[in-house]
Design a protein around this motif. Structure first.
Motif, short mmCIF file in Angstrom:
data_model
loop_
_atom_site.label_atom_id
_atom_site.label_comp_id
_atom_site.label_asym_id
_atom_site.label_seq_id
_atom_site.Cartn_x
_atom_site.Cartn_y
_atom_site.Cartn_z
N LEU A 167 -24.14 -22.92 31.46
CA LEU A 167 -24.74 -22.03 30.15
C LEU A 167 -23.53 -21.59 29.17
CD1 LEU A 167 -27.04 -20.69 28.82
CD2 LEU A 167 -26.48 -18.82 30.54
N ALA A 168 -22.68 -21.28 30.02
CA ALA A 168 -21.32 -20.71 29.14
C ALA A 168 -20.66 -21.91 28.28
CB ALA A 168 -20.09 -20.29 29.99
N GLU A 170 -22.53 -24.36 27.25
CA GLU A 170 -23.39 -24.74 26.30
C GLU A 170 -23.45 -23.56 25.10
OE1 GLU A 170 -26.71 -26.45 25.95
OE2 GLU A 170 -25.39 -28.20 27.12
N VAL A 171 -22.88 -22.43 25.30
CA VAL A 171 -22.80 -21.42 24.42
C VAL A 171 -21.62 -21.67 23.51
CG1 VAL A 171 -22.40 -19.02 23.94
CG2 VAL A 171 -24.49 -19.81 25.46
N ASN A 172 -20.75 -22.24 24.25
CA ASN A 172 -19.35 -22.26 23.87
C ASN A 172 -19.28 -23.89 23.12
OD1 ASN A 172 -16.70 -21.60 22.93
ND2 ASN A 172 -15.94 -22.40 24.79
N LYS A 194 -19.10 -25.44 20.55
CA LYS A 194 -18.25 -25.84 19.42
C LYS A 194 -16.85 -26.02 19.81
CE LYS A 194 -17.72 -24.08 14.75
NZ LYS A 194 -18.18 -22.89 13.90
N TYR A 195 -16.65 -25.22 20.71
CA TYR A 195 -14.87 -25.30 21.04
C TYR A 195 -14.58 -25.82 22.51
CZ TYR A 195 -15.38 -21.69 17.48
OH TYR A 195 -15.92 -20.83 16.07
N MET A 229 -11.40 -28.09 24.33
CA MET A 229 -9.93 -27.43 23.57
C MET A 229 -9.22 -26.89 24.28
SD MET A 229 -11.43 -26.28 19.90
CE MET A 229 -9.85 -25.73 19.18
N SER A 230 -7.93 -27.56 24.37
CA SER A 230 -6.82 -26.96 25.10
C SER A 230 -5.99 -26.14 24.23
CB SER A 230 -6.15 -27.99 25.93
OG SER A 230 -5.49 -28.94 24.97
N ASN A 288 -13.62 -21.00 11.48
CA ASN A 288 -12.78 -22.18 11.59
C ASN A 288 -12.05 -22.46 12.62
OD1 ASN A 288 -9.98 -21.65 10.69
ND2 ASN A 288 -11.35 -20.59 9.23
N PHE A 289 -11.39 -23.29 13.23
CA PHE A 289 -10.31 -23.44 13.91
C PHE A 289 -9.28 -24.70 13.72
CE2 PHE A 289 -11.96 -26.62 16.88
CZ PHE A 289 -13.19 -26.62 16.61
N ILE A 290 -8.17 -24.12 14.19
CA ILE A 290 -6.96 -25.09 13.85
C ILE A 290 -6.79 -26.05 15.14
CG2 ILE A 290 -4.58 -25.51 13.41
CD1 ILE A 290 -4.72 -22.57 12.07
N LEU A 316 -29.38 -17.25 24.05
CA LEU A 316 -28.29 -17.32 23.83
C LEU A 316 -27.39 -18.55 23.13
CD1 LEU A 316 -27.59 -15.65 27.42
CD2 LEU A 316 -27.04 -14.65 25.08
N LYS A 317 -27.93 -19.58 23.65
CA LYS A 317 -27.61 -20.80 23.05
C LYS A 317 -27.52 -20.79 21.27
CE LYS A 317 -28.67 -23.76 26.82
NZ LYS A 317 -29.77 -24.67 27.26
N HIS A 377 -26.97 -18.19 19.87
CA HIS A 377 -26.08 -17.26 19.66
C HIS A 377 -26.95 -16.09 19.22
CE1 HIS A 377 -22.18 -19.65 18.97
NE2 HIS A 377 -22.80 -20.07 20.21
N GLN A 399 -9.17 -17.54 17.30
CA GLN A 399 -8.19 -18.25 17.99
C GLN A 399 -6.56 -17.32 17.92
OE1 GLN A 399 -7.21 -21.83 16.29
NE2 GLN A 399 -7.12 -21.15 14.33
N PRO A 449 -7.34 -21.50 21.86
CA PRO A 449 -8.35 -22.08 21.05
C PRO A 449 -9.43 -20.86 20.98
CG PRO A 449 -8.62 -23.13 23.09
CD PRO A 449 -7.25 -22.41 23.28
N PRO A 450 -10.18 -21.06 19.98
CA PRO A 450 -11.12 -19.87 19.71
C PRO A 450 -12.42 -20.25 20.98
CG PRO A 450 -11.67 -21.42 18.20
CD PRO A 450 -10.34 -21.81 18.68
N ALA A 451 -13.24 -19.19 21.20
CA ALA A 451 -14.28 -19.36 22.30
C ALA A 451 -15.49 -18.51 21.76
CB ALA A 451 -13.73 -19.04 23.51
N ASP A 452 -16.56 -19.08 22.21
CA ASP A 452 -17.80 -18.10 22.02
C ASP A 452 -18.20 -17.79 23.47
OD1 ASP A 452 -18.13 -18.22 19.19
OD2 ASP A 452 -19.37 -20.27 19.34
N ILE A 478 -20.35 -15.09 26.66
CA ILE A 478 -21.50 -14.56 26.82
C ILE A 478 -21.14 -13.31 27.23
CG2 ILE A 478 -23.59 -14.43 28.15
CD1 ILE A 478 -23.47 -17.54 28.47
#
Lengths: 377, 64
Positions: free
Chosen positions: A66-67, A69-71, A73-74, A77-78, A371-373, B18-19, B21, B39, B53-56, B58
């Motif tokens: 779930l985490a 799926e929520v995240n 977009k990112y 990424m490392s 955005n993100f770089i 939650l998915k 957001h 980030q 990196p950025p993160a979303d 819960i």
């Protein structure tokens, strides 16, 4: 959504009315709270684990899938490395703050003493050597001020040695120069490096001017009258003319001018030079920046990701839209754990993260705040 | 069996929200939401400076 909205949505999912859905939710909450209170944690499949903390509050450790799926977009990424590890030796890092303060105060006090009391300087230096741990101050603070140590009183033991050294200086005067006993070899090398650099520069200058003189002499010997030959200047714009200065001739033999009595038709030299000139343009105009056509994707450059989408077609549309706005747009796919593919759209190419961060400020909303770089790999 | 089914539906509704957001408040339990972490630069123990990196993520806030 608030509680009532959640109950309404649950009722729709259960295919029942709100009262039944509310009762089902109440009983689930009771079960979760009871289990957490009893055993300290309660695991809910697909949501995560509720845990009771020491202060009596409750936290949720989200389910990994779930985490992700929520995240999404990112995900995957490392961290981007901006600067390499520091080269400070480990022993310096282990030195405590108190010892460092002592070392600083020792250095400061020593400098002050030398300025105010030059008569007892040698005694103080000897005391300082005894007090200071061997090599400690040099390791903790290698940045001495060598210029403060240049002038020293002559020691009695050195008076006997007055024989002449190199360049007419006496051995005694040379010893005075390097008198300070705490100087180690690396500090002495500080004085040798600029001298060596100056020597190298002098040699290079000598050979450079000597080479020019030789080449002038060589050309003067040849029976070639270059200035008298009417070499036609091609009618080109300024840019092309400048570029040709960088282009080496494909065959040096062709550069030798024919005798003046021959009827010379100008060789199409510019045609031969045109092809390598293009390469020169490419070298000097690397495709960095936020806007412009993206002719080449630079591996290792940074880009600003503004879209991360599951739908491939939609990502193509977004890329085209950005290109129509004049941005350098790149689209690529990223494989996430679980076999999910996401399509990311980035704009611009930058040499460093700070360049990319500056470019973010130029972006319009919503890209500026969302955005993100990332580094192009 | 019914309880299991109800739990499954509750989790499905909650996770679906939650998915997207979204935020969901459940009385006597707490509030579920998604927060965005920007980030940021971070210095590791070995001195390396990295851009995290950025993160979303819960977030759960229990009801007091």
């Amino acid at each position: 959504m608030n509680h009532d909205e959640f109950v309404a949505l649950l009722a729709k999912a259960l295919g029942s009315d709100k009262n039944e859905a509310s009762r089902a939710l109440e009983s689930w909450v009771d079960a979760v709270l009871l289990e957490t209170e009893k055993s300290g944690s309660s695991s809910v499949t697909g949501l995560g684990t509720f845990r009771k903390t020491e202060d009596g509050s409750m936290i949720l450790e989200p389910d990994q899938s779930l985490a992700m799926e929520v995240n999404h977009k990112y995900a995957g990424m490392s961290p981007i490395e901006i600067s390499p590890p520091s080269s400070v030796p480990p022993e310096s890092q282990e030195v405590s703050e108190d010892k460092l303060q002592e070392a600083v105060s020792e250095e400061t006090r020593d400098d002050t003493d030398q300025e105010t009391d030059s008569e007892t300087e040698s005694e103080k230096e000897k005391e300082k050597e005894k007090e200071t741990a061997p090599g400690f101050a040099a390791k903790a603070y290698p940045y001495r001020e060598p210029f403060a140590r240049r002038v020293y009183e002559a020691d009695d033991s050195d008076d006997e040695d007055t024989s002449a050294g190199p360049f007419g200086f006496s051995r005694q005067s040379i010893k005075k120069l390097f008198r300070y006993d705490n100087w180690d070899n690396s500090e002495k090398m500080i004085w040798l490096i600029p001298i060596a650099a100056m020597l190298i520069i002098a040699l290079l200058l000598f050979f450079h001017f000597d080479g020019q003189r030789l080449s002038r002499t060589h050309l003067g010997d040849q029976p070639v009258v270059q200035n008298e030959i009417p070499v036609p200047i091609p009618e080109e714009d300024e840019g092309d003319r400048v570029i040709q200065e960088f282009v080496p001739s494909p065959d040096p033999v062709d550069e030798v001018a024919p005798p003046p009595d021959l009827d010379v038709t100008p060789e199409p030299v510019e045609d031969a030079a045109t092809e390598p000139a293009d390469e020169v343009i490419r070298d000097f105009a690397l495709p960095y920046g936020l806007k412009g056509p993206e002719d080449e994707v630079l591996i290792g450059a940074y880009t600003i990701v503004v879209h991360s989408l599951r739908n491939e077609r939609k990502s193509e549309i977004e890329k085209e839209r950005l290109e129509n706005q004049g941005y350098k747009a790149t689209r690529w796919s990223a494989e996430l754990p679980g076999g999910i593919t996401t399509y990311r759209v980035g704009i611009g190419q930058f040499q460093s993260v700070s360049d990319a961060e500056r470019a973010v400020e130029e972006l319009p909303e919503p890209f500026r705040s969302n955005n993100f770089i990332i580094r192009i790999r | 069996m019914t309880e299991k089914k109800n739990e499954k539906e509750i989790v499905a509704v909650l996770a679906g929200n939650l998915k997207k957001h979204g935020k969901a408040q459940i009385n006597r339990l707490g509030t579920f939401s998604v927060s965005h972490q920007k980030q940021k630069q971070h210095q590791e123990k070995d001195g390396r400076i990295v851009m995290k990196p950025p993160a979303d993520i819960i977030t759960f806030t229990p009801e007091k």
